[in-house]
Scaffold this motif. Structure first.
Motif, PDB file in Angstrom:
ATOM      1  N   ARG A  89      55.004 -42.661 -77.731  1.00  0.00           N
ATOM      2  CA  ARG A  89      54.082 -43.366 -76.835  1.00  0.00           C
ATOM      3  C   ARG A  89      54.849 -44.459 -76.105  1.00  0.00           C
ATOM      4  O   ARG A  89      55.741 -45.087 -76.679  1.00  0.00           O
ATOM      5  N   PHE A 103      52.925 -52.409 -74.277  1.00  0.00           N
ATOM      6  CA  PHE A 103      51.796 -51.534 -74.572  1.00  0.00           C
ATOM      7  C   PHE A 103      51.388 -51.697 -76.035  1.00  0.00           C
ATOM      8  O   PHE A 103      52.236 -51.675 -76.931  1.00  0.00           O
ATOM      9  N   TYR A 105      48.451 -50.354 -79.046  1.00  0.00           N
ATOM     10  CA  TYR A 105      47.545 -49.249 -79.340  1.00  0.00           C
ATOM     11  C   TYR A 105      46.627 -49.588 -80.514  1.00  0.00           C
ATOM     12  O   TYR A 105      46.989 -50.347 -81.413  1.00  0.00           O
ATOM     13  N   LEU A 110      45.261 -46.311 -76.255  1.00  0.00           N
ATOM     14  CA  LEU A 110      45.788 -47.516 -75.619  1.00  0.00           C
ATOM     15  C   LEU A 110      44.711 -48.599 -75.628  1.00  0.00           C
ATOM     16  O   LEU A 110      43.592 -48.395 -75.155  1.00  0.00           O
ATOM     17  N   THR A 113      47.540 -53.761 -72.458  1.00  0.00           N
ATOM     18  CA  THR A 113      48.887 -53.927 -71.929  1.00  0.00           C
ATOM     19  C   THR A 113      49.027 -55.376 -71.452  1.00  0.00           C
ATOM     20  O   THR A 113      48.041 -56.018 -71.079  1.00  0.00           O
ATOM     21  N   VAL A 209      48.193 -45.874 -67.070  1.00  0.00           N
ATOM     22  CA  VAL A 209      47.615 -44.773 -67.847  1.00  0.00           C
ATOM     23  C   VAL A 209      48.122 -43.475 -67.252  1.00  0.00           C
ATOM     24  O   VAL A 209      48.260 -43.339 -66.030  1.00  0.00           O
TER      25      VAL A 209
END
Length: 276
Positions: A89, A103, A105, A110, A113, A209
């Protein structure tokens, strides 16, 4: 990987009883048929001066994005390095060695950010909301002002999709302070989608994205409207030429904005690869 094997053709039934010798046709060699080659975007050019390029690692992940784009009154350059975590990722994008996007998660989704400036100061935070099907539904942007005492302000973007999972409407609203009601700001409408393949990786630019999670195909018309004045900010018409595999190889975009019209031709360059 598929193998094609033809067994030898045996003849002379009841060999023992009849005392015939066995004869057979020559065995065909094993034929290894590779999987169909897929295409990935390598470069997008406009004329002889403007270009953006993508570099991949052995796993087929984009690890570098470079761009030099010439506009009528300016130029724009980017040299971004993309890093990944152990689950492949995106974990960090560093542009020109300083500006960074981090980023975060929640599970496999997600969650947030963060954009950091060249002095590693937090400038913008983005918070994400996805549907159960993985469609992006909302991004809340919190804009931080590190250079003054100005309070943070917020931009909320809501995404709506058509039956083919292509984003068709983005509604943006803005709040100037914590607790202040959001006011309608901008609306971006995507129309006249084709049925061909979208080559845009997507995650390198806002909202960071993957492109195919927002649009599988290519929009033919994009309209931006100022919701406060209800005036049209810009209208962009796109026409495409495709290769035999359904990817665009040329895009002609005609933009009308502030009374001016510009026409730009983009050429898409691909390479073949086998996904591991």
């Amino acid at each position: 990987m598929k193998y094609k094997i033809n067994a030898a053709v045996l003849c002379g039934l009841a060999i023992g009883l009849l005392g015939w010798s066995c004869s057979h046709e020559k065995e065909e060699p094993i034929v290894v048929k590779p999987e169909p080659q897929k295409l990935r975007i390598e470069k997008i050019t406009s004329g002889t001066e403007s270009a953006q390029a993508y570099a991949y690692n052995a796993q087929g992940l984009i690890v570098r994005f470079t761009s030099h784009w010439v506009y009528p009154n300016s130029t724009s350059d980017a040299n971004a390095v993309i890093e990944y975590d152990s689950l492949s990722r995106v974990s960090k994008i560093t542009d020109n060695g300083s500006n960074a996007i981090l980023f975060f998660y929640r599970g496999n989704i997600l969650d947030k950010t963060e954009e950091h400036d060249h002095r590693n100061r937090l400038s913008v935070s983005h918070f994400y909301l996805f549907s159960n099907e993985g469609r992006l539904l909302e991004v809340l942007d919190q804009v931080h002002d590190a250079d003054s005492s100005t309070k943070d302000y917020f931009i909320k973007n809501r995404y709506e999709y058509d039956q083919n999972s292509n984003v068709m409407l983005v509604k943006s609203s803005i709040s100037r302070a914590v607790g202040e009601k959001f006011a309608e700001w901008l609306e971006v409408r995507y129309e006249e989608y084709d049925t061909k393949l979208n080559p845009d990786p997507g995650f390198i630019n806002y909202p960071f994205v993957g492109g195919k999670s927002m649009r599988l195909n290519n929009a033919g018309k994009i309209t931006v409207r100022d919701m406060k004045t209800q005036s049209i900010v810009s209208v962009q018409h796109n026409s495409y030429t495709y290769n035999s595999q359904g990817y665009p190889i040329r895009k002609v975009q005609e933009l009308s904005s502030a009374g001016a019209r510009t026409k730009t031709t983009l050429d898409y360059h691909y390479s073949e690869y086998q996904k591991k």
